[in-house]
Scaffold this active site. Structure first.
Site, PDB file in Angstrom:
ATOM      1  CG  HIS A 124      -1.944  -0.850   1.401  1.00 31.99           C
ATOM      2  ND1 HIS A 124      -2.172  -1.734   2.382  1.00 31.99           N
ATOM      3  CD2 HIS A 124      -2.854  -1.447   0.438  1.00 31.99           C
ATOM      4  CE1 HIS A 124      -2.975  -2.653   2.194  1.00 31.99           C
ATOM      5  NE2 HIS A 124      -3.590  -2.565   1.259  1.00 31.99           N
ATOM      6  CE  LYS A 172     -12.246  -7.594   2.215  1.00 31.25           C
ATOM      7  NZ  LYS A 172     -11.129  -6.949   1.573  1.00 31.25           N
ATOM      8  NE  ARG A 215      -3.028  -7.070  -4.439  1.00 35.93           N
ATOM      9  CZ  ARG A 215      -3.707  -7.450  -3.534  1.00 35.93           C
ATOM     10  NH1 ARG A 215      -3.226  -7.579  -2.426  1.00 35.93           N
ATOM     11  NH2 ARG A 215      -5.221  -7.053  -3.698  1.00 35.93           N
ATOM     12  CB  SER A 267      -4.141  -6.604   4.781  1.00 29.99           C
ATOM     13  OG  SER A 267      -3.990  -5.317   4.124  1.00 29.99           O
TER      14      SER A 267
HETATM   15  P1  ADP Z   1      -9.918  -3.612  -0.397  1.00 33.34           P
HETATM   16  O1  ADP Z   1     -10.606  -4.269   0.850  1.00 33.34           O
HETATM   17  O2  ADP Z   1     -10.615  -2.682  -0.939  1.00 33.34           O
HETATM   18  O3  ADP Z   1      -9.358  -4.557  -1.326  1.00 33.34           O
HETATM   19  P2  ADP Z   1      -7.163  -3.176   0.582  1.00 33.34           P
HETATM   20  O4  ADP Z   1      -6.679  -2.428   1.620  1.00 33.34           O
HETATM   21  O5  ADP Z   1      -6.535  -4.667   0.608  1.00 33.34           O
HETATM   22  O6  ADP Z   1      -8.714  -2.925   0.260  1.00 33.34           O
HETATM   23  O7  ADP Z   1      -6.629  -2.900  -0.798  1.00 33.34           O
HETATM   24  C1  ADP Z   1      -6.540  -1.511  -1.170  1.00 33.34           C
HETATM   25  C2  ADP Z   1      -6.046  -1.275  -2.424  1.00 33.34           C
HETATM   26  O8  ADP Z   1      -4.689  -1.392  -2.405  1.00 33.34           O
HETATM   27  C3  ADP Z   1      -6.663  -1.840  -3.785  1.00 33.34           C
HETATM   28  O9  ADP Z   1      -6.576  -1.441  -4.932  1.00 33.34           O
HETATM   29  C4  ADP Z   1      -5.367  -3.211  -3.807  1.00 33.34           C
HETATM   30  O10 ADP Z   1      -5.377  -3.870  -5.178  1.00 33.34           O
HETATM   31  C5  ADP Z   1      -4.316  -2.358  -3.519  1.00 33.34           C
HETATM   32  N1  ADP Z   1      -3.141  -3.287  -3.086  1.00 33.34           N
HETATM   33  C6  ADP Z   1      -3.200  -4.053  -1.873  1.00 33.34           C
HETATM   34  N2  ADP Z   1      -1.996  -4.766  -1.704  1.00 33.34           N
HETATM   35  C7  ADP Z   1      -1.353  -4.167  -2.709  1.00 33.34           C
HETATM   36  C8  ADP Z   1      -0.092  -4.580  -2.852  1.00 33.34           C
HETATM   37  N3  ADP Z   1       0.877  -5.367  -2.327  1.00 33.34           N
HETATM   38  N4  ADP Z   1       0.548  -3.799  -3.921  1.00 33.34           N
HETATM   39  C9  ADP Z   1      -0.026  -2.817  -4.723  1.00 33.34           C
HETATM   40  N5  ADP Z   1      -1.256  -2.496  -4.394  1.00 33.34           N
HETATM   41  C10 ADP Z   1      -2.072  -3.152  -3.290  1.00 33.34           C
END
Ligand code: ADP
Length: 166
Positions: free
Chosen positions: A17, A41, A90, A128
């Site tokens: 992130h 979730k 990703r 995460s």
């Molecule tokens: P959500 O519950 O909306 O998926 P996340 O917090 O998991 O929320 O992710 C928010 C954003 O960050 C999404 O666009 C996701 O694809 C991106 N993201 C999550 N992990 C990574 C990573 N390792 N590298 C790049 N982008 C990421």
């Protein structure tokens, strides 16, 4: 002035992130991170904890701020007067889901565009969920999250396991 929102659950914020946030902060005038409070979730961290961790991790970028929201992401974007929504991609597995959201959002609010950043290769596998899985078993998560987040994950799992080592 180009203002972006970067919405997500951030449960907790990972180095993946932060990679996206840093890159968005370089090309946008302002980046507002939107922490989703009403996710389907069940989160490990409360929304307040997730915001605190994000604020600690993003203090080096003066044009980044952290807010919470619930309901539709486009509503949050409108409220923040954002031009763009930032999302991270990703692998191909993210693609279909992200396209669906971006197309839907564009129909609901044609004035707001989605901007995708492809993740740096070293974070392409990282989520995460993966970081939590590793932390849950007491393993080192320093490649996945920053030290402040690692410490909080450790505390959280210690509480959850009732103080007993796993
Ligand atoms: P959500 O519950 O909306 O998926 P996340 O917090 O998991 O929320 O992710 C928010 C954003 O960050 C999404 O666009 C996701 O694809 C991106 N993201 C999550 N992990 C990574 C990573 N390792 N590298 C790049 N982008 C990421």
């Amino acid at each position: 002035m180009a203002r972006a929102i970067y919405p997500g659950s951030f449960d907790p914020v990972t180095r993946g992130h932060l990679d996206i946030i840093g890159r968005a902060a370089r090309v946008m005038d302002e980046v507002i991170i939107g922490v989703l409070a009403n996710s389907a979730k069940t989160p490990l961290f409360t929304v307040e904890e997730r915001v605190e961790m994000l604020r600690e991790c993003t203090a080096q970028w003066p044009n980044v701020q952290v807010e919470t929201f619930d309901g539709l992401t486009v509503e949050f974007a409108r409220k923040m007067k954002a031009d763009v929504m930032v999302r991270g991609l990703r692998a191909v597995t993210d693609f279909e889901y992200e396209m669906q959201i971006a197309q839907t959002n564009h129909i609901v609010e044609p004035n707001i565009d989605t901007m995708f950043f492809t993740t740096s290769l070293q974070y392409a596998y990282l989520s995460s969920t993966i970081a939590k899985e590793v932390a849950c078993y007491g393993s080192d998560v320093s490649s996945f999250v920053t030290p402040n987040v690692a410490r909080r994950m450790e505390e959280k799992f210690r509480e959850k396991h009732g103080g007993a080592a796993r």
